[in-house]
Scaffold this motif. Structure first.
Motif, short mmCIF file in Angstrom:
data_model
loop_
_atom_site.label_atom_id
_atom_site.label_comp_id
_atom_site.label_asym_id
_atom_site.label_seq_id
_atom_site.Cartn_x
_atom_site.Cartn_y
_atom_site.Cartn_z
N VAL A 189 0.69 -1.72 0.52
CA VAL A 189 0.05 -0.22 -0.44
C VAL A 189 0.72 1.24 0.06
O VAL A 189 0.22 2.05 -0.77
CB VAL A 189 -1.23 0.27 1.02
CG1 VAL A 189 -1.85 1.11 1.45
CG2 VAL A 189 -1.84 -1.41 0.80
N THR A 190 1.83 1.25 1.05
CA THR A 190 2.84 2.46 1.00
C THR A 190 3.56 2.59 -0.65
O THR A 190 3.71 3.94 -1.12
CB THR A 190 3.55 2.20 1.59
OG1 THR A 190 3.15 2.17 3.02
CG2 THR A 190 5.22 3.43 1.72
N VAL A 191 3.73 1.34 -0.93
CA VAL A 191 4.63 1.92 -2.96
C VAL A 191 3.38 2.33 -3.62
O VAL A 191 3.18 3.50 -4.07
CB VAL A 191 4.90 0.19 -3.11
CG1 VAL A 191 5.50 0.84 -4.58
CG2 VAL A 191 6.35 -0.03 -2.75
N GLN A 192 2.66 2.02 -3.71
CA GLN A 192 1.23 1.85 -4.25
C GLN A 192 0.79 4.10 -3.88
O GLN A 192 1.09 4.66 -4.40
CB GLN A 192 -0.44 1.91 -4.31
CG GLN A 192 0.06 -0.41 -4.48
CD GLN A 192 -1.22 -1.35 -4.82
OE1 GLN A 192 -1.93 -0.52 -4.36
NE2 GLN A 192 -0.75 -1.84 -4.22
N GLY A 193 0.31 4.03 -3.07
CA GLY A 193 0.86 5.60 -2.60
C GLY A 193 1.07 6.35 -2.95
O GLY A 193 0.98 7.77 -3.76
N ARG A 194 2.46 5.38 -2.54
CA ARG A 194 3.84 6.73 -3.30
C ARG A 194 3.54 7.13 -5.39
O ARG A 194 3.48 8.04 -5.72
CB ARG A 194 4.86 6.52 -2.68
CG ARG A 194 6.12 7.15 -3.59
CD ARG A 194 6.70 8.23 -2.79
NE ARG A 194 6.98 7.95 -1.63
CZ ARG A 194 8.14 7.97 -0.99
NH1 ARG A 194 9.65 7.51 -1.91
NH2 ARG A 194 8.66 7.06 -0.12
N VAL A 195 3.61 5.88 -5.96
CA VAL A 195 3.63 6.36 -7.01
C VAL A 195 1.87 6.40 -7.51
O VAL A 195 2.28 7.57 -8.37
CB VAL A 195 2.80 4.49 -7.82
CG1 VAL A 195 2.87 4.82 -9.22
CG2 VAL A 195 4.64 3.98 -7.32
N LEU A 196 1.00 6.64 -7.28
CA LEU A 196 -0.20 7.27 -7.40
C LEU A 196 -0.24 9.00 -6.74
O LEU A 196 -0.80 9.24 -7.88
CB LEU A 196 -1.07 6.48 -6.86
CG LEU A 196 -1.93 5.57 -7.82
CD1 LEU A 196 -1.82 3.76 -7.76
CD2 LEU A 196 -3.21 4.79 -7.37
N ARG A 197 0.22 9.15 -6.01
CA ARG A 197 0.50 10.41 -5.63
C ARG A 197 1.20 11.60 -6.49
O ARG A 197 1.42 12.62 -7.17
CB ARG A 197 1.17 10.93 -3.93
CG ARG A 197 0.49 11.82 -3.41
CD ARG A 197 1.16 11.96 -1.78
NE ARG A 197 2.45 11.40 -2.32
CZ ARG A 197 2.77 10.79 -1.00
NH1 ARG A 197 2.21 10.23 -0.46
NH2 ARG A 197 4.60 11.26 -1.41
N ASP A 198 2.71 10.32 -6.20
CA ASP A 198 3.93 11.24 -7.15
C ASP A 198 3.70 10.84 -8.87
O ASP A 198 4.75 11.94 -9.87
CB ASP A 198 5.25 11.14 -6.59
CG ASP A 198 5.09 10.94 -5.15
OD1 ASP A 198 3.94 12.22 -4.49
OD2 ASP A 198 5.92 10.37 -4.48
N PHE A 199 3.38 9.65 -9.47
CA PHE A 199 3.28 9.98 -11.04
C PHE A 199 2.82 11.22 -11.75
O PHE A 199 1.78 11.56 -11.77
CB PHE A 199 2.33 8.34 -11.21
CG PHE A 199 2.62 8.26 -12.86
CD1 PHE A 199 3.55 7.69 -13.05
CD2 PHE A 199 2.45 8.21 -13.69
CE1 PHE A 199 4.08 6.83 -13.84
CE2 PHE A 199 2.01 7.83 -14.62
CZ PHE A 199 3.25 7.05 -15.06
N ASN A 200 3.82 11.34 -12.11
CA ASN A 200 3.92 12.72 -13.22
C ASN A 200 4.85 12.72 -14.30
O ASN A 200 5.49 12.90 -14.80
CB ASN A 200 4.19 13.89 -12.51
CG ASN A 200 4.28 15.24 -12.80
OD1 ASN A 200 3.01 15.60 -13.96
ND2 ASN A 200 4.72 16.04 -12.85
#
Length: 116
Positions: free
Chosen positions: A79-90
């Motif tokens: 969940v931590t990895v997913q959260g970071r990817v979804l939040r920061d993907f640009n």
């Protein structure tokens, strides 16, 4: 129509579309707070939504199309990895038809960063 009385501290509002229902400012604020509390409860039930600012993984996949392999790699991450990817993907380009390799690369990078 929309009518608002001005001049008193407890302004009343009439919304024609609601059959002339009048609500005080305090009642409207309470309704707004209840809606905010309900939205917060949904976020708290799903930690991923909380860490991504409310973006879920399916919405992310629609916004950034990817093949099943890339999606599985993302969705099988913590969940931590997913959260970071979804939040920061640009991504640099906003209208690609396939973000599979970029998503996979970003997931790998975030996994390594969080493991160290």
């Amino acid at each position: 129509g929309f009518i608002r009385s001005i001049g008193g501290s407890d302004a009343s509002f009439e919304l024609g579309s609601l059959g002339g229902e009048k609500r005080s400012h305090a009642e409207m604020e309470a309704g707004s707070l209840a809606a905010e509390a309900a939205a917060t409860a949904v976020l708290l039930e799903d930690p991923l939504l909380l860490t991504t600012g409310g973006v879920d993984i399916e919405t992310f996949r629609i916004r950034y199309p990817m093949d099943d392999r890339a999606f599985e790699f993302l969705s099988s991450s913590s969940v931590t990895v997913q959260g970071r990817v979804l939040r920061d993907f640009n991504p640099r380009s906003a209208n690609d038809s396939d973000y599979s390799s970029l998503v996979t690369s970003v997931v790998k990078k975030v996994r390594v960063e969080l493991e160290s």
